[in-house]
Design a protein around this motif. Structure first.
Motif, PDB file in Angstrom:
ATOM      1  N   ALA A 123       5.797  -7.616 -25.368  1.00 41.01           N
ATOM      2  CA  ALA A 123       4.645  -6.718 -25.290  1.00 41.01           C
ATOM      3  C   ALA A 123       3.362  -7.458 -25.633  1.00 41.01           C
ATOM      4  O   ALA A 123       2.336  -7.300 -24.955  1.00 41.01           O
ATOM      5  N   PHE A 124       3.414  -8.294 -26.671  1.00 41.68           N
ATOM      6  CA  PHE A 124       2.222  -9.047 -27.055  1.00 41.68           C
ATOM      7  C   PHE A 124       1.822 -10.039 -25.965  1.00 41.68           C
ATOM      8  O   PHE A 124       0.631 -10.189 -25.638  1.00 41.68           O
ATOM      9  N   GLU A 125       2.794 -10.742 -25.409  1.00 33.82           N
ATOM     10  CA  GLU A 125       2.487 -11.703 -24.353  1.00 33.82           C
ATOM     11  C   GLU A 125       1.846 -11.019 -23.148  1.00 33.82           C
ATOM     12  O   GLU A 125       0.941 -11.563 -22.508  1.00 33.82           O
ATOM     13  N   LYS A 126       2.319  -9.811 -22.839  1.00 37.95           N
ATOM     14  CA  LYS A 126       1.746  -9.088 -21.709  1.00 37.95           C
ATOM     15  C   LYS A 126       0.280  -8.745 -21.977  1.00 37.95           C
ATOM     16  O   LYS A 126      -0.591  -8.924 -21.127  1.00 37.95           O
ATOM     17  N   ALA A 127      -0.006  -8.254 -23.190  1.00 34.55           N
ATOM     18  CA  ALA A 127      -1.382  -7.909 -23.543  1.00 34.55           C
ATOM     19  C   ALA A 127      -2.280  -9.138 -23.536  1.00 34.55           C
ATOM     20  O   ALA A 127      -3.432  -9.077 -23.102  1.00 34.55           O
ATOM     21  N   ALA A 128      -1.730 -10.268 -24.014  1.00 35.09           N
ATOM     22  CA  ALA A 128      -2.542 -11.470 -24.180  1.00 35.09           C
ATOM     23  C   ALA A 128      -2.759 -12.247 -22.890  1.00 35.09           C
ATOM     24  O   ALA A 128      -3.719 -13.014 -22.783  1.00 35.09           O
ATOM     25  N   THR A 129      -1.900 -12.066 -21.918  1.00 32.88           N
ATOM     26  CA  THR A 129      -2.006 -12.866 -20.702  1.00 32.88           C
ATOM     27  C   THR A 129      -2.336 -12.005 -19.483  1.00 32.88           C
ATOM     28  O   THR A 129      -3.397 -12.148 -18.886  1.00 32.88           O
ATOM     29  N   GLU A 130      -1.461 -11.083 -19.138  1.00 31.64           N
ATOM     30  CA  GLU A 130      -1.672 -10.284 -17.935  1.00 31.64           C
ATOM     31  C   GLU A 130      -2.886  -9.380 -18.047  1.00 31.64           C
ATOM     32  O   GLU A 130      -3.540  -9.074 -17.053  1.00 31.64           O
ATOM     33  N   TRP A 131      -3.196  -8.912 -19.269  1.00 28.84           N
ATOM     34  CA  TRP A 131      -4.292  -7.957 -19.442  1.00 28.84           C
ATOM     35  C   TRP A 131      -5.547  -8.575 -20.031  1.00 28.84           C
ATOM     36  O   TRP A 131      -6.500  -7.863 -20.336  1.00 28.84           O
ATOM     37  N   SER A 132      -5.550  -9.878 -20.213  1.00 31.10           N
ATOM     38  CA  SER A 132      -6.751 -10.547 -20.682  1.00 31.10           C
ATOM     39  C   SER A 132      -7.721 -10.713 -19.500  1.00 31.10           C
ATOM     40  O   SER A 132      -7.281 -10.990 -18.375  1.00 31.10           O
ATOM     41  N   PRO A 133      -9.045 -10.528 -19.709  1.00 31.23           N
ATOM     42  CA  PRO A 133      -9.724 -10.345 -21.002  1.00 31.23           C
ATOM     43  C   PRO A 133     -10.011  -8.892 -21.377  1.00 31.23           C
ATOM     44  O   PRO A 133     -10.597  -8.643 -22.428  1.00 31.23           O
ATOM     45  N   TRP A 134      -9.597  -7.929 -20.561  1.00 26.93           N
ATOM     46  CA  TRP A 134     -10.008  -6.556 -20.855  1.00 26.93           C
ATOM     47  C   TRP A 134      -9.210  -5.917 -21.984  1.00 26.93           C
ATOM     48  O   TRP A 134      -9.644  -4.925 -22.567  1.00 26.93           O
ATOM     49  N   CYS A 135      -8.028  -6.460 -22.317  1.00 20.44           N
ATOM     50  CA  CYS A 135      -7.284  -5.992 -23.497  1.00 20.44           C
ATOM     51  C   CYS A 135      -7.534  -7.004 -24.613  1.00 20.44           C
ATOM     52  O   CYS A 135      -7.006  -8.119 -24.580  1.00 20.44           O
ATOM     53  N   GLU A 136      -8.326  -6.634 -25.575  1.00 22.63           N
ATOM     54  CA  GLU A 136      -8.892  -7.585 -26.530  1.00 22.63           C
ATOM     55  C   GLU A 136      -8.134  -7.657 -27.851  1.00 22.63           C
ATOM     56  O   GLU A 136      -8.201  -8.659 -28.562  1.00 22.63           O
ATOM     57  N   VAL A 137      -7.424  -6.596 -28.197  1.00 25.52           N
ATOM     58  CA  VAL A 137      -6.813  -6.489 -29.525  1.00 25.52           C
ATOM     59  C   VAL A 137      -5.404  -5.928 -29.403  1.00 25.52           C
ATOM     60  O   VAL A 137      -5.156  -5.021 -28.607  1.00 25.52           O
ATOM     61  N   PHE A 138      -4.483  -6.481 -30.187  1.00 27.54           N
ATOM     62  CA  PHE A 138      -3.108  -5.969 -30.259  1.00 27.54           C
ATOM     63  C   PHE A 138      -2.768  -5.749 -31.726  1.00 27.54           C
ATOM     64  O   PHE A 138      -2.785  -6.680 -32.528  1.00 27.54           O
ATOM     65  N   THR A 139      -2.443  -4.497 -32.081  1.00 29.37           N
ATOM     66  CA  THR A 139      -2.178  -4.135 -33.473  1.00 29.37           C
ATOM     67  C   THR A 139      -0.774  -3.573 -33.589  1.00 29.37           C
ATOM     68  O   THR A 139      -0.456  -2.569 -32.943  1.00 29.37           O
ATOM     69  N   TYR A 140       0.047  -4.204 -34.418  1.00 30.10           N
ATOM     70  CA  TYR A 140       1.405  -3.703 -34.599  1.00 30.10           C
ATOM     71  C   TYR A 140       1.448  -2.713 -35.768  1.00 30.10           C
ATOM     72  O   TYR A 140       0.876  -2.946 -36.832  1.00 30.10           O
ATOM     73  N   TYR A 141       2.159  -1.606 -35.547  1.00 28.82           N
ATOM     74  CA  TYR A 141       2.397  -0.604 -36.590  1.00 28.82           C
ATOM     75  C   TYR A 141       3.895  -0.583 -36.897  1.00 28.82           C
ATOM     76  O   TYR A 141       4.689  -0.289 -35.998  1.00 28.82           O
ATOM     77  N   CYS A 142       4.283  -0.924 -38.097  1.00 32.94           N
ATOM     78  CA  CYS A 142       3.473  -1.237 -39.265  1.00 32.94           C
ATOM     79  C   CYS A 142       4.159  -2.384 -40.002  1.00 32.94           C
ATOM     80  O   CYS A 142       5.111  -2.965 -39.472  1.00 32.94           O
ATOM     81  N   LEU A 143       3.731  -2.687 -41.202  1.00 29.60           N
ATOM     82  CA  LEU A 143       4.286  -3.828 -41.912  1.00 29.60           C
ATOM     83  C   LEU A 143       5.662  -3.531 -42.528  1.00 29.60           C
ATOM     84  O   LEU A 143       6.599  -4.307 -42.383  1.00 29.60           O
ATOM     85  N   THR A 144       5.791  -2.379 -43.208  1.00 28.69           N
ATOM     86  CA  THR A 144       6.993  -2.079 -43.980  1.00 28.69           C
ATOM     87  C   THR A 144       7.572  -0.724 -43.594  1.00 28.69           C
ATOM     88  O   THR A 144       6.831   0.236 -43.363  1.00 28.69           O
ATOM     89  N   ASP A 145       8.885  -0.644 -43.530  1.00 28.58           N
ATOM     90  CA  ASP A 145       9.558   0.648 -43.315  1.00 28.58           C
ATOM     91  C   ASP A 145       9.210   1.624 -44.429  1.00 28.58           C
ATOM     92  O   ASP A 145       8.924   1.231 -45.570  1.00 28.58           O
ATOM     93  N   PHE A 146       9.283   2.917 -44.087  1.00 28.75           N
ATOM     94  CA  PHE A 146       9.190   3.968 -45.095  1.00 28.75           C
ATOM     95  C   PHE A 146      10.597   4.452 -45.426  1.00 28.75           C
ATOM     96  O   PHE A 146      11.510   4.314 -44.617  1.00 28.75           O
ATOM     97  N   PRO A 147      10.769   5.083 -46.593  1.00 32.08           N
ATOM     98  CA  PRO A 147      12.057   5.752 -46.848  1.00 32.08           C
ATOM     99  C   PRO A 147      12.286   6.814 -45.778  1.00 32.08           C
ATOM    100  O   PRO A 147      11.342   7.488 -45.346  1.00 32.08           O
TER     101      PRO A 147
END
Length: 458
Positions: free
Chosen positions: A402-426
């Protein structure tokens, strides 16, 4: 003369003999053909991938080449798949290519990051020849600036020490920014003249110490203007403008963007009408453009809700970009349509097909030069009844692709990729969909997706 009935019976017997012989012959021939075909299908194949010189210049393509043979015979015009892996365990598809007449193939590919990659080829087999994997080679890759897409994390906080720890981990992961809430109800919790800065000063200062910027979410109402934190009465918008202006002026040097509210297109986070939200959004947008013209003011969207975005534009909504949250029901990031009824009915819930639709909508409304930011995205592994259960290993592979797609195929119009989230919840039965998105387990131990995400920083 014979009776007519006897003559007819004899004719039937005479006709049946050659017919029976023909049927037997057909069966024998068919059996022989099946035997021949089976023998052909059992023919083994060998697939060799050749080492190539490591590139010495940034963004230099590498040539992946090899040959498919059966015995000494090259197998021409067959489809071969090229795979890559960071660790040699979790593989993603680079591309398909076709062999030439002599069985040779060659593919030019520019990897999107600086790293070492394992590369292999795969022939799926056909009616005549069996499937086979090639040998695996280790390839060095050079890139000028890793990805052309900023990488960050959307995270929650549970106190000062917890935030500091998350900044430390985010730095280890190679994140460039953190997305988090700037709650109106926290900053002005005691009234229009009250301002509580301690927590958000800690958030921004600690992030700055670790070289991290902030995507700030300006969200949710306060008790002293509304009983419903997910709406703001129109006559109270001056208080909202003042909140936005004061926060933006205080923290504009710490951010890379402002996300106005969170997912107002769904009832969970906005209880007013879309017309009411456009008024709130435009009020914040105008204030941000005056107070901080250097950073974008973003519309927030749950999923990739293009019909809602169309209405936003029609009602006169203004924006510098769209912050999308393209969760895709755990389906492959390359899927063009979902496998469940929900995704088929709403195609903007499918990652690969949906995100470009948002940008196309922006183009249709004259915003070609503005960008899409992915400010939430992830895969869930704990929910016992999601549309598609997945393993932690599958999740790691999907995050990379998913990140590679955003960074290559959708560049330059897709500028930021944010993953949710760092830690699991109970795990909570009341919120079954929110427990397994983390790159870390709840106890802080690493999942395979942690190392996969970290490797994406090059």
């Amino acid at each position: 003369p014979r009776p007519a009935t006897e003559e007819k019976s004899m004719k039937k017997r005479l006709f049946s003999v050659p017919l029976l012989a023909s049927v037997v012959l057909i069966i024998l021939v068919t059996s022989q053909l099946d035997i021949v075909a089976s023998a052909a299908r059992s023919r083994g194949t060998s697939l060799l991938i050749e080492s190539t010189p490591n590139p010495s210049e940034p963004n230099q393509a590498i040539v992946i080449s090899g040959r498919l043979v059966s015995g000494s015979q090259g197998l021409g015009y067959r489809n071969v798949r090229i795979d890559s892996s960071i660790d040699g365990r979790i593989w993603g598809v680079i591309a398909w290519t076709k062999t030439k007449r002599d069985g040779r193939f060659a593919l030019s590919w520019t990897p999107p990051q600086s790293t070492s990659l394992y590369i292999r080829a795969y022939f799926p087999g056909d009616k005549q020849y069996s499937s086979s994997f090639s040998n695996t080679i280790l390839q060095q890759v050079v890139s000028s600036n890793n990805y052309r897409c900023k990488k960050g994390l959307s995270i929650h906080w549970e106190g000062y020490e917890h935030w500091t720890w998350q900044c430390q981990v985010a730095k280890d992961l190679g994140a460039e920014f953190l997305r988090t809430d700037f709650h109106w109800a926290h900053i002005q919790r005691d009234g229009a003249d009250s301002w509580f800065w301690d927590w958000h000063d800690h958030v921004t200062q600690t992030a700055d110490q670790y070289g991290l910027k902030i995507v700030a979410i300006l969200d949710y109402s306060v008790w002293w203007i509304s009983d419903d934190k997910y709406s703001v009465p129109e006559d109270k918008l001056p208080y909202w403008r003042n909140f936005v202006k004061t926060v933006v002026e205080r923290y504009k040097s710490k951010v890379i963007g402002w996300e106005i509210w969170n997912e107002p297109n769904i009832w969970e986070f906005w209880h007013g009408t879309i017309e009411q939200f456009v008024l709130l959004h435009n009020a914040a947008y105008d204030v941000i453009k005056l107070a901080d013209p250097d950073h974008p003011a973003l519309l927030s969207l749950s999923q990739c809700d293009v019909p809602w975005l169309e209405r936003f534009y029609t009602l006169g909504g203004r924006l510098d970009g769209v912050a999308v949250h393209p969760y895709c029901n755990n389906f492959d990031p390359d899927a063009t349509s979902g496998e469940d009824k929900y995704s088929k009915a709403y195609p903007y819930y499918v990652f690969y097909a949906a995100v470009p639709r948002v940008y196309q909508c922006m183009i249709d409304h004259g915003d070609r030069d503005k960008h899409v930011w992915i400010t939430e995205f992830g895969y869930e592994t704990k929910n016992p009844k999601p549309p598609k259960l997945m393993t932690e290993e599958e999740k790691a592979n999907y995050v990379i692709r998913a990140f590679e797609k955003a960074a290559t195929e959708w560049s330059p119009w897709c500028e930021v990729f944010t993953y949710y989230c760092l830690t699991d919840f109970p795990f909570l039965p009341s919120e079954p969909n929110n427990s397994g998105y983390g790159l870390l387990y709840y106890d802080g131990s690493k999942k395979p997706s942690y190392d996969a995400f970290k490797a994406l920083s090059g």
